[in-house]
Design a protein around this motif. Sequence first.
Motif, short mmCIF file in Angstrom:
data_model
loop_
_atom_site.label_atom_id
_atom_site.label_comp_id
_atom_site.label_asym_id
_atom_site.label_seq_id
_atom_site.Cartn_x
_atom_site.Cartn_y
_atom_site.Cartn_z
N ALA A 5 -19.25 0.07 -13.03
CA ALA A 5 -18.72 1.42 -13.27
C ALA A 5 -17.80 1.83 -12.13
CB ALA A 5 -19.88 2.41 -13.38
N ASP A 6 -16.72 2.49 -12.50
CA ASP A 6 -15.78 3.02 -11.51
C ASP A 6 -16.08 4.51 -11.35
OD1 ASP A 6 -13.62 3.84 -10.01
OD2 ASP A 6 -12.21 2.50 -11.03
N ILE A 7 -16.54 4.90 -10.19
CA ILE A 7 -17.02 6.28 -10.00
C ILE A 7 -16.07 7.02 -9.06
CG2 ILE A 7 -18.98 7.70 -9.27
CD1 ILE A 7 -19.96 5.79 -11.31
N GLU A 8 -15.66 8.19 -9.49
CA GLU A 8 -14.83 9.02 -8.61
C GLU A 8 -15.71 9.66 -7.54
OE1 GLU A 8 -13.15 12.56 -10.32
OE2 GLU A 8 -11.43 12.47 -8.96
N VAL A 9 -15.27 9.58 -6.29
CA VAL A 9 -16.02 10.21 -5.20
C VAL A 9 -15.29 11.48 -4.75
CG1 VAL A 9 -17.08 9.89 -2.94
CG2 VAL A 9 -16.79 7.92 -4.47
N ASN B 116 -12.61 6.66 -4.65
CA ASN B 116 -13.54 6.20 -5.68
C ASN B 116 -14.24 4.92 -5.24
OD1 ASN B 116 -10.97 4.90 -6.08
ND2 ASN B 116 -11.87 3.98 -7.91
N ILE B 117 -15.31 4.60 -5.94
CA ILE B 117 -16.04 3.36 -5.67
C ILE B 117 -16.28 2.63 -6.99
CG2 ILE B 117 -17.20 4.20 -3.58
CD1 ILE B 117 -19.69 4.74 -5.22
N VAL B 118 -16.36 1.32 -6.91
CA VAL B 118 -16.76 0.53 -8.07
C VAL B 118 -18.16 0.00 -7.79
CG1 VAL B 118 -16.26 -1.46 -9.53
CG2 VAL B 118 -14.37 -0.07 -8.61
N ILE B 119 -19.07 0.24 -8.72
CA ILE B 119 -20.47 -0.14 -8.49
C ILE B 119 -20.98 -1.05 -9.61
CG2 ILE B 119 -21.03 2.00 -7.27
CD1 ILE B 119 -22.40 2.96 -9.88
#
Lengths: 218, 125
Positions: A5-9, B116-119
Amino acid sequence: MHQVADIEVAKNIMDANKRLADKNLKHLEEKDIFCVDFVGAIGSGKTTLIEEIIDNTDYNIGVLAGDVISKFDAERIESHNVPVAGLNTGKECHLDAHLVHHGLHDLPLDDLDMVIIENVGNLICPVDFELGSHMRIVVVSVTEGDDTVEKHPIIFQTSDVIVINKIDLADAVGADIDKMVADAKKLNPNVHVITSNLKDGKGLDEIIQVIQDKKDSL
Amino acid sequence: MHELSMAQGILNAVIDTAESNNATEVTEVTIELGRLAMINPEQLKFILGVLVENTIVQDAEIIFEEIPVEVECSQCEFHGNAILDDKDHYAPMVKCPECDSLAVEILNGRDIVVKNIVIEKPDDN
Protein backbone atom coordinates in the motif's frame (compact mmCIF):
# COMPACT_ATOMS: atom_id res chain seq x y z
CA MET A 1 0.09 -13.22 1.56
CA HIS A 2 0.99 -9.56 1.84
CA GLN A 3 -0.39 -6.55 0.13
CA VAL A 4 1.46 -3.41 -0.77
CA ALA A 5 0.00 0.00 0.00
CA ASP A 6 1.13 3.53 -0.81
CA ILE A 7 0.23 5.70 2.17
CA GLU A 8 0.25 9.48 2.21
CA VAL A 9 2.04 10.86 5.27
CA ALA A 10 2.23 14.59 4.44
CA LYS A 11 3.95 15.36 7.73
CA ASN A 12 5.95 18.58 7.74
CA ILE A 13 8.83 18.06 10.17
CA MET A 14 9.25 21.83 10.58
CA ASP A 15 5.58 22.43 11.44
CA ALA A 16 5.81 21.57 15.12
CA ASN A 17 8.47 24.25 15.61
CA LYS A 18 6.55 26.79 13.54
CA ARG A 19 3.37 26.23 15.55
CA LEU A 20 5.27 26.71 18.80
CA ALA A 21 6.98 29.83 17.44
CA ASP A 22 3.56 31.29 16.58
CA LYS A 23 2.38 30.42 20.09
CA ASN A 24 5.42 32.12 21.64
CA LEU A 25 4.76 35.27 19.61
CA LYS A 26 1.09 35.31 20.57
CA HIS A 27 2.00 34.82 24.23
CA LEU A 28 4.47 37.73 24.08
CA GLU A 29 1.98 40.00 22.30
CA GLU A 30 -0.71 39.26 24.88
CA LYS A 31 1.76 40.61 27.44
CA ASP A 32 2.63 43.57 25.20
CA ILE A 33 6.27 42.46 25.01
CA PHE A 34 8.58 43.14 22.06
CA CYS A 35 11.00 40.30 21.28
CA VAL A 36 14.28 40.48 19.39
CA ASP A 37 16.59 37.55 18.80
CA PHE A 38 20.32 37.76 18.17
CA VAL A 39 22.18 35.27 16.01
CA GLY A 40 25.82 35.16 15.02
CA ALA A 41 28.97 33.07 15.27
CA ILE A 42 30.79 32.22 18.48
CA GLY A 43 32.68 35.33 19.58
CA SER A 44 30.91 37.76 17.25
CA GLY A 45 29.88 39.96 20.18
CA LYS A 46 26.25 38.99 20.79
CA THR A 47 26.52 38.92 24.58
CA THR A 48 28.41 42.24 24.73
CA LEU A 49 25.79 43.87 22.51
CA ILE A 50 22.99 42.59 24.76
CA GLU A 51 24.82 43.93 27.84
CA GLU A 52 25.20 47.34 26.16
CA ILE A 53 21.51 47.45 25.21
CA ILE A 54 20.55 46.65 28.81
CA ASP A 55 22.87 49.36 30.19
CA ASN A 56 21.91 52.06 27.68
CA THR A 57 18.12 51.81 27.43
CA ASP A 58 15.17 52.12 29.79
CA TYR A 59 13.38 49.00 28.60
CA ASN A 60 12.37 46.41 31.17
CA ILE A 61 14.36 43.61 29.59
CA GLY A 62 14.41 39.89 30.27
CA VAL A 63 16.95 37.69 28.51
CA LEU A 64 16.90 34.12 27.28
CA ALA A 65 20.56 33.14 27.03
CA GLY A 66 21.01 30.15 24.77
CA ASP A 67 24.20 28.16 24.51
CA VAL A 68 25.45 24.60 24.62
CA ILE A 69 26.28 25.47 28.23
CA SER A 70 24.38 28.64 28.95
CA LYS A 71 25.48 29.50 32.48
CA PHE A 72 28.52 31.54 31.42
CA ASP A 73 26.60 34.07 29.30
CA ALA A 74 23.65 33.95 31.73
CA GLU A 75 25.90 34.92 34.66
CA ARG A 76 27.42 37.78 32.65
CA ILE A 77 24.01 39.16 31.76
CA GLU A 78 22.61 38.64 35.28
CA SER A 79 25.27 40.98 36.64
CA HIS A 80 23.38 43.79 34.83
CA ASN A 81 20.42 43.22 37.17
CA VAL A 82 17.94 41.86 34.66
CA PRO A 83 16.10 38.54 34.82
CA VAL A 84 17.84 35.85 32.78
CA ALA A 85 16.87 32.30 31.91
CA GLY A 86 19.63 30.10 30.55
CA LEU A 87 18.67 27.74 27.75
CA ASN A 88 21.05 24.80 27.54
CA THR A 89 20.95 23.09 24.18
CA GLY A 90 23.51 20.47 25.20
CA LYS A 91 24.64 19.05 21.90
CA GLU A 92 22.21 20.88 19.65
CA CYS A 93 23.47 23.64 17.41
CA HIS A 94 20.50 26.01 17.65
CA LEU A 95 17.64 27.18 19.85
CA ASP A 96 14.17 26.04 18.88
CA ALA A 97 10.71 27.37 19.72
CA HIS A 98 10.18 24.61 22.28
CA LEU A 99 13.18 25.69 24.37
CA VAL A 100 12.13 29.33 24.07
CA HIS A 101 8.61 28.43 25.20
CA HIS A 102 10.02 26.90 28.39
CA GLY A 103 12.41 29.82 28.85
CA LEU A 104 9.56 32.34 28.66
CA HIS A 105 7.91 30.61 31.61
CA ASP A 106 11.07 31.21 33.63
CA LEU A 107 10.96 34.99 33.05
CA PRO A 108 8.70 37.42 35.02
CA LEU A 109 6.83 38.44 31.86
CA ASP A 110 4.38 40.72 33.69
CA ASP A 111 7.31 42.97 34.63
CA LEU A 112 8.85 43.13 31.14
CA ASP A 113 8.36 45.07 27.92
CA MET A 114 11.19 43.44 25.99
CA VAL A 115 12.59 39.93 25.73
CA ILE A 116 15.99 39.45 24.13
CA ILE A 117 16.95 35.98 22.94
CA GLU A 118 20.59 35.11 22.41
CA ASN A 119 20.91 32.13 20.10
CA VAL A 120 23.71 29.54 20.05
CA GLY A 121 26.82 30.78 18.21
CA ASN A 122 26.14 29.47 14.71
CA LEU A 123 25.44 31.07 11.32
CA ILE A 124 23.83 27.99 9.77
CA CYS A 125 21.37 25.99 11.85
CA PRO A 126 19.32 28.79 13.51
CA VAL A 127 17.99 29.66 10.04
CA ASP A 128 15.72 26.60 10.14
CA PHE A 129 14.08 27.45 13.48
CA GLU A 130 11.78 30.39 14.02
CA LEU A 131 11.53 31.29 17.69
CA GLY A 132 8.59 33.68 17.81
CA SER A 133 10.47 36.97 17.87
CA HIS A 134 9.44 40.20 16.13
CA MET A 135 12.91 40.93 14.80
CA ARG A 136 16.14 39.05 14.09
CA ILE A 137 19.54 40.75 14.31
CA VAL A 138 22.65 38.96 13.02
CA VAL A 139 26.01 39.99 14.48
CA VAL A 140 29.19 39.27 12.51
CA SER A 141 32.67 40.41 13.56
CA VAL A 142 35.43 41.38 11.14
CA THR A 143 37.67 38.88 12.90
CA GLU A 144 35.63 36.02 11.42
CA GLY A 145 37.03 36.99 8.02
CA ASP A 146 35.60 39.46 5.52
CA ASP A 147 34.15 36.62 3.41
CA THR A 148 31.86 35.45 6.23
CA VAL A 149 28.81 37.33 4.95
CA GLU A 150 28.98 35.96 1.41
CA LYS A 151 29.70 32.45 2.73
CA HIS A 152 26.47 32.34 4.76
CA PRO A 153 23.89 33.94 2.47
CA ILE A 154 20.65 32.69 3.95
CA ILE A 155 21.05 33.96 7.50
CA PHE A 156 22.01 37.40 6.17
CA GLN A 157 19.22 37.32 3.60
CA THR A 158 16.57 36.51 6.21
CA SER A 159 17.62 38.79 9.11
CA ASP A 160 16.19 42.27 9.74
CA VAL A 161 19.43 43.95 10.82
CA ILE A 162 23.08 43.11 10.13
CA VAL A 163 25.64 44.35 12.66
CA ILE A 164 29.28 44.23 11.49
CA ASN A 165 31.19 44.35 14.77
CA LYS A 166 34.75 44.85 16.02
CA ILE A 167 35.58 47.19 13.15
CA ASP A 168 38.47 48.59 15.23
CA LEU A 169 40.23 45.26 14.62
CA ALA A 170 39.78 45.24 10.85
CA ASP A 171 43.29 46.45 10.03
CA ALA A 172 44.87 44.02 12.50
CA VAL A 173 43.20 41.01 10.86
CA GLY A 174 43.28 42.36 7.30
CA ALA A 175 39.49 42.52 6.91
CA ASP A 176 37.83 44.81 4.37
CA ILE A 177 34.84 46.39 6.14
CA ASP A 178 33.50 47.93 2.91
CA LYS A 179 33.39 44.49 1.30
CA MET A 180 31.39 43.09 4.23
CA VAL A 181 28.92 45.99 4.05
CA ALA A 182 28.61 45.60 0.26
CA ASP A 183 28.07 41.82 0.57
CA ALA A 184 25.38 42.39 3.21
CA LYS A 185 23.56 44.99 1.07
CA LYS A 186 23.83 42.82 -2.02
CA LEU A 187 22.28 39.85 -0.22
CA ASN A 188 19.61 41.87 1.53
CA PRO A 189 19.10 45.26 -0.16
CA ASN A 190 16.41 46.41 2.29
CA VAL A 191 18.32 45.51 5.46
CA HIS A 192 19.85 47.90 7.99
CA VAL A 193 23.61 47.37 8.00
CA ILE A 194 25.34 48.89 11.01
CA THR A 195 29.10 48.90 11.63
CA SER A 196 30.09 48.85 15.26
CA ASN A 197 32.86 48.78 17.80
CA LEU A 198 31.03 48.03 20.99
CA LYS A 199 34.05 48.58 23.25
CA ASP A 200 33.92 52.27 22.30
CA GLY A 201 30.15 52.34 21.87
CA LYS A 202 30.34 53.03 18.13
CA GLY A 203 27.15 51.94 16.37
CA LEU A 204 25.26 51.27 19.59
CA ASP A 205 22.89 54.25 19.28
CA GLU A 206 21.99 53.21 15.75
CA ILE A 207 21.30 49.62 16.83
CA ILE A 208 19.08 50.81 19.69
CA GLN A 209 17.27 53.17 17.29
CA VAL A 210 16.40 50.42 14.76
CA ILE A 211 15.06 48.26 17.59
CA GLN A 212 12.96 51.19 18.83
CA ASP A 213 11.74 51.95 15.28
CA LYS A 214 10.66 48.35 14.76
CA LYS A 215 8.98 48.30 18.17
CA ASP A 216 7.12 51.53 17.33
CA SER A 217 6.02 50.20 13.94
CA LEU A 218 4.02 47.34 15.48
CA MET B 1 24.34 20.13 11.50
CA HIS B 2 20.97 19.21 13.02
CA GLU B 3 20.41 16.23 10.71
CA LEU B 4 20.09 13.85 13.66
CA SER B 5 17.05 15.55 15.21
CA MET B 6 15.47 15.98 11.77
CA ALA B 7 16.08 12.30 10.97
CA GLN B 8 14.49 11.29 14.27
CA GLY B 9 11.43 13.43 13.47
CA ILE B 10 11.17 11.86 10.02
CA LEU B 11 11.52 8.33 11.38
CA ASN B 12 8.89 8.94 14.07
CA ALA B 13 6.44 10.18 11.42
CA VAL B 14 7.15 7.15 9.21
CA ILE B 15 6.80 4.59 12.00
CA ASP B 16 3.63 6.23 13.40
CA THR B 17 1.96 6.11 9.99
CA ALA B 18 3.24 2.60 9.23
CA GLU B 19 2.00 1.19 12.53
CA SER B 20 -1.40 2.81 12.28
CA ASN B 21 -1.76 1.10 8.88
CA ASN B 22 -0.70 -2.32 10.25
CA ALA B 23 2.49 -2.39 8.20
CA THR B 24 4.85 -5.29 8.56
CA GLU B 25 7.51 -3.51 6.57
CA VAL B 26 8.16 -0.12 5.01
CA THR B 27 9.73 -0.48 1.56
CA GLU B 28 9.89 3.12 0.40
CA VAL B 29 9.96 6.56 2.05
CA THR B 30 9.66 9.76 0.02
CA ILE B 31 10.88 12.94 1.68
CA GLU B 32 10.45 16.43 0.25
CA LEU B 33 13.38 18.63 1.14
CA GLY B 34 13.21 22.40 0.75
CA ARG B 35 16.18 23.66 -1.22
CA LEU B 36 16.77 26.24 1.50
CA ALA B 37 16.45 23.91 4.51
CA MET B 38 19.87 23.89 6.17
CA ILE B 39 20.08 20.15 5.79
CA ASN B 40 22.43 18.19 3.57
CA PRO B 41 20.53 15.30 1.92
CA GLU B 42 23.58 13.03 1.91
CA GLN B 43 24.13 13.52 5.65
CA LEU B 44 20.43 13.08 6.33
CA LYS B 45 20.41 9.81 4.37
CA PHE B 46 23.44 8.57 6.30
CA ILE B 47 21.87 9.33 9.70
CA LEU B 48 18.53 7.83 8.65
CA GLY B 49 20.42 4.69 7.63
CA VAL B 50 21.75 4.39 11.18
CA LEU B 51 18.43 5.16 12.92
CA VAL B 52 16.34 2.68 10.90
CA GLU B 53 18.38 -0.33 11.99
CA ASN B 54 16.20 -2.93 13.70
CA THR B 55 12.97 -1.15 12.76
CA ILE B 56 10.38 -2.01 10.12
CA VAL B 57 11.93 0.76 8.03
CA GLN B 58 15.39 -0.80 7.86
CA ASP B 59 15.17 -2.02 4.25
CA ALA B 60 13.24 0.95 2.88
CA GLU B 61 14.47 2.91 -0.11
CA ILE B 62 14.79 6.59 0.85
CA ILE B 63 13.80 8.95 -1.97
CA PHE B 64 14.37 12.72 -1.83
CA GLU B 65 12.36 15.20 -3.84
CA GLU B 66 13.27 18.85 -3.92
CA ILE B 67 10.84 21.62 -2.90
CA PRO B 68 11.58 24.62 -5.11
CA VAL B 69 12.09 28.08 -3.65
CA GLU B 70 9.05 30.34 -4.08
CA VAL B 71 9.52 34.07 -3.62
CA GLU B 72 7.85 37.43 -3.88
CA CYS B 73 10.13 40.15 -5.21
CA SER B 74 9.99 43.50 -3.45
CA GLN B 75 11.49 45.27 -6.50
CA CYS B 76 9.29 44.08 -9.38
CA GLU B 77 6.53 42.20 -7.49
CA PHE B 78 7.24 38.92 -9.31
CA HIS B 79 5.68 35.95 -7.52
CA GLY B 80 6.89 32.44 -8.28
CA ASN B 81 9.92 30.19 -8.27
CA ALA B 82 13.27 31.88 -7.69
CA ILE B 83 16.57 31.47 -9.43
CA LEU B 84 19.13 29.85 -7.16
CA ASP B 85 22.68 30.99 -7.64
CA ASP B 86 24.56 28.10 -6.10
CA LYS B 87 27.76 28.12 -8.07
CA ASP B 88 29.71 28.91 -4.92
CA HIS B 89 27.36 27.59 -2.27
CA TYR B 90 25.41 24.57 -1.25
CA ALA B 91 23.21 27.11 0.54
CA PRO B 92 22.39 29.23 -2.47
CA MET B 93 21.63 32.90 -2.92
CA VAL B 94 18.02 33.46 -3.86
CA LYS B 95 17.29 35.80 -6.78
CA CYS B 96 14.23 37.09 -8.59
CA PRO B 97 14.13 35.54 -12.10
CA GLU B 98 12.56 38.69 -13.58
CA CYS B 99 14.80 41.49 -12.32
CA ASP B 100 17.73 39.60 -10.73
CA SER B 101 17.14 41.32 -7.37
CA LEU B 102 18.08 39.63 -4.12
CA ALA B 103 15.41 41.68 -2.31
CA VAL B 104 12.93 38.84 -2.19
CA GLU B 105 10.66 37.45 0.48
CA ILE B 106 11.05 33.67 0.69
CA LEU B 107 7.58 32.10 0.76
CA ASN B 108 8.41 28.42 0.34
CA GLY B 109 11.41 26.12 0.12
CA ARG B 110 12.52 25.81 3.72
CA ASP B 111 10.41 22.83 4.78
CA ILE B 112 11.11 19.15 5.27
CA VAL B 113 8.05 17.00 4.58
CA VAL B 114 7.56 13.24 4.82
CA LYS B 115 5.42 12.89 1.70
CA ASN B 116 4.45 9.23 1.53
CA ILE B 117 5.53 5.71 2.37
CA VAL B 118 5.06 2.37 0.65
CA ILE B 119 4.32 -0.45 3.08
CA GLU B 120 3.66 -4.14 3.10
CA LYS B 121 0.86 -5.38 5.28
CA PRO B 122 -1.05 -8.63 5.81
CA ASP B 123 -4.01 -9.35 3.52
CA ASP B 124 -7.32 -8.20 4.90
CA ASN B 125 -8.53 -11.80 4.71
